[in-house]
Design a protein around this motif. Structure first.
Motif, PDB file in Angstrom:
ATOM      1  N   MET A   1      40.683  29.067  72.053  1.00 25.77           N
ATOM      2  CA  MET A   1      39.667  28.473  71.188  1.00 25.77           C
ATOM      3  C   MET A   1      38.959  27.290  71.849  1.00 25.77           C
ATOM      4  O   MET A   1      37.805  27.007  71.531  1.00 25.77           O
ATOM      5  N   LEU A   2      39.600  26.634  72.789  1.00 27.51           N
ATOM      6  CA  LEU A   2      38.903  25.585  73.530  1.00 27.51           C
ATOM      7  C   LEU A   2      37.793  26.203  74.361  1.00 27.51           C
ATOM      8  O   LEU A   2      36.676  25.685  74.394  1.00 27.51           O
ATOM      9  N   HIS A   3      38.076  27.342  74.990  1.00 25.20           N
ATOM     10  CA  HIS A   3      37.042  28.052  75.745  1.00 25.20           C
ATOM     11  C   HIS A   3      35.890  28.447  74.821  1.00 25.20           C
ATOM     12  O   HIS A   3      34.715  28.283  75.171  1.00 25.20           O
ATOM     13  N   ALA A   4      36.222  28.952  73.640  1.00 25.19           N
ATOM     14  CA  ALA A   4      35.184  29.343  72.680  1.00 25.19           C
ATOM     15  C   ALA A   4      34.378  28.126  72.222  1.00 25.19           C
ATOM     16  O   ALA A   4      33.151  28.199  72.090  1.00 25.19           O
TER      17      ALA A   4
ATOM     18  N   ARG B   1      30.301  27.271  71.905  1.00 28.72           N
ATOM     19  CA  ARG B   1      29.723  27.176  70.566  1.00 28.72           C
ATOM     20  C   ARG B   1      29.225  25.786  70.203  1.00 28.72           C
ATOM     21  O   ARG B   1      28.365  25.644  69.334  1.00 28.72           O
ATOM     22  N   ALA B   2      29.766  24.761  70.833  1.00 29.79           N
ATOM     23  CA  ALA B   2      29.413  23.386  70.461  1.00 29.79           C
ATOM     24  C   ALA B   2      27.985  23.054  70.883  1.00 29.79           C
ATOM     25  O   ALA B   2      27.504  23.509  71.919  1.00 29.79           O
TER      26      ALA B   2
ATOM     27  N   VAL C   1      31.262  16.006  71.179  1.00 31.40           N
ATOM     28  CA  VAL C   1      32.573  15.666  71.723  1.00 31.40           C
ATOM     29  C   VAL C   1      33.533  16.676  71.125  1.00 31.40           C
ATOM     30  O   VAL C   1      33.631  16.805  69.905  1.00 31.40           O
ATOM     31  N   ILE C   2      34.234  17.405  71.980  1.00 30.88           N
ATOM     32  CA  ILE C   2      35.196  18.401  71.498  1.00 30.88           C
ATOM     33  C   ILE C   2      36.551  17.730  71.347  1.00 30.88           C
ATOM     34  O   ILE C   2      37.084  17.146  72.303  1.00 30.88           O
ATOM     35  N   VAL C   3      37.095  17.789  70.134  1.00 30.97           N
ATOM     36  CA  VAL C   3      38.408  17.222  69.827  1.00 30.97           C
ATOM     37  C   VAL C   3      39.361  18.390  69.616  1.00 30.97           C
ATOM     38  O   VAL C   3      39.092  19.280  68.804  1.00 30.97           O
TER      39      VAL C   3
ATOM     40  N   HIS D   1      26.928  22.901  79.797  1.00 31.53           N
ATOM     41  CA  HIS D   1      26.462  23.208  78.439  1.00 31.53           C
ATOM     42  C   HIS D   1      26.101  21.952  77.653  1.00 31.53           C
ATOM     43  O   HIS D   1      25.761  22.037  76.472  1.00 31.53           O
ATOM     44  N   GLY D   2      26.215  20.779  78.269  1.00 35.49           N
ATOM     45  CA  GLY D   2      25.814  19.543  77.602  1.00 35.49           C
ATOM     46  C   GLY D   2      26.873  18.889  76.746  1.00 35.49           C
ATOM     47  O   GLY D   2      26.557  17.982  75.958  1.00 35.49           O
TER      48      GLY D   2
END
Length: 163
Positions: A10-13, A17-18, A23-25, A47-48
């Motif tokens: 899900m981190l890869h996904a 998707r973000a 900021v991905i937590v 991907h920014g």
């Protein structure tokens, strides 16, 4: 987003998707298998993605530091996780013991990570006052120098900067 122990699908996904500037937590808590490494963070940067806060461990520290992408994690291990378990997006997670929801504001530097609920973050704020005449810190700069990933216990309660 949440990843079960040993799994990072899900981190890869989330990287794909973000929205740019996100900021991905990541909630994991697993200290045996890395959530991500240099390649994943390089793709995220393209991907920014603005940065990562992971309640888990990462790998490829030298590559991550070279990217300059802000990544905060509990530590470093060389063992990658698997990509098998899909979990839903957008659910609240716990990171470092703090509840984080999609849209919350997350700010991090060498001193630590702070999260504010989206509802509070939208309120107007007054400019901070200086500590004393001619002294005090510049309120726009929270840290001095790069975070040090080698200090502290990798199994401790805090989330540390690694880039």
């Amino acid at each position: 987003m949440s990843c079960p122990p040993g799994d990072n699908l899900m981190l890869h996904a989330a990287v794909h998707r973000a929205a740019p500037g996100s900021v991905i937590v990541v909630e994991s808590g697993d200290l045996r298998y890395a959530l991500a490494g240099g390649n994943v963070f390089a793709v995220a940067q393209r991907h920014g993605i603005a940065g990562f806060v992971a309640d888990g461990v990462i790998r490829d520290l030298a590559e991550v530091r070279d990217l300059g992408l802000p990544v905060f994690a509990r530590g470093i291990v060389p063992t990658p996780g698997v990509k098998e378990v899909a979990t839903p997006f957008g659910l609240p997670v716990r990171c470092g013991g703090v509840r984080i929801e999609a849209g919350d504001v997350v700010v991090a530097d060498a001193e630590g990570v702070v999260a504010a609920p989206a509802t509070r973050a939208r309120r107007p704020h007054r400019r901070p006052r200086r500590a004393g005449r001619g002294g005090g810190r510049n309120p726009g700069r929270l840290g001095a120098g790069p975070p040090d990933a080698d200090r502290g216990d990798p199994e401790g309660a805090g989330v540390r900067g690694v880039s």
